[in-house]
Each structure stands twice: as C-alpha cells, then as structure tokens.
Design a protein around this motif. Structure first.
Motif, PDB file in Angstrom:
ATOM      1  N   MET A   1       0.835  -1.168   0.000  1.00  0.00           N
ATOM      2  CA  MET A   1       0.000   0.000   0.000  1.00  0.00           C
ATOM      3  C   MET A   1       0.894   1.251   0.000  1.00  0.00           C
ATOM      4  SD  MET A   1      -3.055  -1.314   0.007  1.00  0.00           S
ATOM      5  CE  MET A   1      -4.040   0.125   0.256  1.00  0.00           C
ATOM      6  N   VAL A   2       0.369   2.337  -0.524  1.00  0.00           N
ATOM      7  CA  VAL A   2       1.110   3.583  -0.581  1.00  0.00           C
ATOM      8  C   VAL A   2       0.338   4.702   0.112  1.00  0.00           C
ATOM      9  CG1 VAL A   2       2.312   2.961  -2.708  1.00  0.00           C
ATOM     10  CG2 VAL A   2       0.188   4.255  -2.833  1.00  0.00           C
ATOM     11  N   GLY A   3       1.076   5.677   0.601  1.00  0.00           N
ATOM     12  CA  GLY A   3       0.472   6.845   1.235  1.00  0.00           C
ATOM     13  C   GLY A   3       1.328   8.060   0.951  1.00  0.00           C
ATOM     14  N   ILE A   4       0.696   9.208   0.883  1.00  0.00           N
ATOM     15  CA  ILE A   4       1.408  10.455   0.622  1.00  0.00           C
ATOM     16  C   ILE A   4       0.819  11.545   1.509  1.00  0.00           C
ATOM     17  CG2 ILE A   4      -0.104  11.103  -1.292  1.00  0.00           C
ATOM     18  CD1 ILE A   4       2.444  12.290  -2.663  1.00  0.00           C
ATOM     19  N   MET A  56       0.721   6.217   8.039  1.00  0.00           N
ATOM     20  CA  MET A  56      -0.616   5.897   8.535  1.00  0.00           C
ATOM     21  C   MET A  56      -1.580   5.664   7.373  1.00  0.00           C
ATOM     22  SD  MET A  56      -1.307   8.199  11.899  1.00  0.00           S
ATOM     23  CE  MET A  56      -0.250   9.614  11.659  1.00  0.00           C
ATOM     24  N   LYS A  57      -1.511   6.511   6.359  1.00  0.00           N
ATOM     25  CA  LYS A  57      -2.405   6.368   5.211  1.00  0.00           C
ATOM     26  C   LYS A  57      -2.130   5.078   4.452  1.00  0.00           C
ATOM     27  CE  LYS A  57      -3.036  11.327   4.670  1.00  0.00           C
ATOM     28  NZ  LYS A  57      -2.646  12.519   3.888  1.00  0.00           N
ATOM     29  N   ALA A  58      -0.864   4.704   4.336  1.00  0.00           N
ATOM     30  CA  ALA A  58      -0.509   3.484   3.618  1.00  0.00           C
ATOM     31  C   ALA A  58      -0.876   2.234   4.415  1.00  0.00           C
ATOM     32  CB  ALA A  58       0.991   3.480   3.303  1.00  0.00           C
ATOM     33  N   ALA A  59      -0.662   2.273   5.717  1.00  0.00           N
ATOM     34  CA  ALA A  59      -0.904   1.096   6.557  1.00  0.00           C
ATOM     35  C   ALA A  59      -2.375   0.953   6.931  1.00  0.00           C
ATOM     36  CB  ALA A  59      -0.051   1.167   7.822  1.00  0.00           C
ATOM     37  N   PHE A 105       6.279  10.345   1.001  1.00  0.00           N
ATOM     38  CA  PHE A 105       5.658   9.234   0.283  1.00  0.00           C
ATOM     39  C   PHE A 105       6.092   7.963   0.990  1.00  0.00           C
ATOM     40  CE2 PHE A 105       5.636   5.965  -2.990  1.00  0.00           C
ATOM     41  CZ  PHE A 105       4.373   6.131  -3.552  1.00  0.00           C
ATOM     42  N   ALA A 106       5.140   7.114   1.353  1.00  0.00           N
ATOM     43  CA  ALA A 106       5.453   5.878   2.069  1.00  0.00           C
ATOM     44  C   ALA A 106       4.914   4.670   1.313  1.00  0.00           C
ATOM     45  CB  ALA A 106       4.860   5.905   3.469  1.00  0.00           C
ATOM     46  N   VAL A 107       5.674   3.596   1.367  1.00  0.00           N
ATOM     47  CA  VAL A 107       5.255   2.308   0.827  1.00  0.00           C
ATOM     48  C   VAL A 107       5.296   1.314   1.973  1.00  0.00           C
ATOM     49  CG1 VAL A 107       5.751   0.470  -0.821  1.00  0.00           C
ATOM     50  CG2 VAL A 107       6.207   2.852  -1.444  1.00  0.00           C
TER      51      VAL A 107
END
Length: 111
Positions: A1-4, A56-59, A105-107
């Motif tokens: 999952m990805v989050g920004i 948090m958004k990615a997880a 940006f998180a993966v």
C-alpha cells in the motif's frame, strides 16, 4: 500500500525545543532531538510529521492517528527509516522539502 502527505512548514515555525511536553504524543524523543539538533527544526518537524501521516495512510487500520506508534529515525547518510512499536519496519518512506512545504511518500507492505 502507498500513502502520501504534504504539510506547510509554517505550521511548525513557532514550536520551540522547550515545548517538548506539548508534542510528545506526536514526536518521539529521538525525532525531537534530531529536529532541534539542526538550524532547520521547522522543516525537519514538518517532514517527520508528513512521513508519519503517509505511513498511517498506507498502513491504515490500527495505525491511523497513532503517531506514538510510528517513529522516523535517520541513517548516518540521512535516509529516513520507519520504526513501528519500536521495531524496524519493512516499510519505506521518502521525505522532501521545497517552497515552504514538506512532503512524504510511504510504501508499506501489505500486512
């Protein structure tokens, strides 16, 4: 999952090192020391905040709005590394600053 996430550095300009108690639910002591060990504390605070939001958004799930469970540490070369509940995570994050903003940006591998 990805989050920004993106955040204005201006929101962090009034924070002072001696105000740690007001921010301990957001920033771990190591993050605080990293930020205030630099002349660029507001930029660093904003970057770490954005990184935590991106993670948090990615997880999702039980990490949402749990800043206290996520810590952003930095390798000697400056690369940010994610720790969740004190353990190094396989998740990855990139932090950038420009024009008064910090973005991250998180993966996060699927759990």
């Amino acid at each position: 999952m990805v989050g920004i996430d993106i955040v204005s550095v201006k929101k962090f300009q009034r924070i002072q090192a001696e105000n740690r108690a007001d921010w301990e639910k957001i920033f771990a002591i190591g993050e605080w020391e990293y930020c205030f060990g630099s002349a660029h504390a507001p930029e660093r605070l904003a970057g770490i905040f954005a990184a935590k939001e991106a993670v948090m958004k990615a997880a999702g799930g039980d990490l949402m709005k749990r800043f206290d469970r996520i810590e952003i540490r930095h390798e000697e070369d400056g690369r940010p590394v994610i720790y969740i509940d004190g353990e190094r995570s396989a998740a990855e994050v990139s932090i950038s600053h420009d024009g008064g903003f910090a973005a991250a940006f998180a993966v996060v591998p699927h759990r």
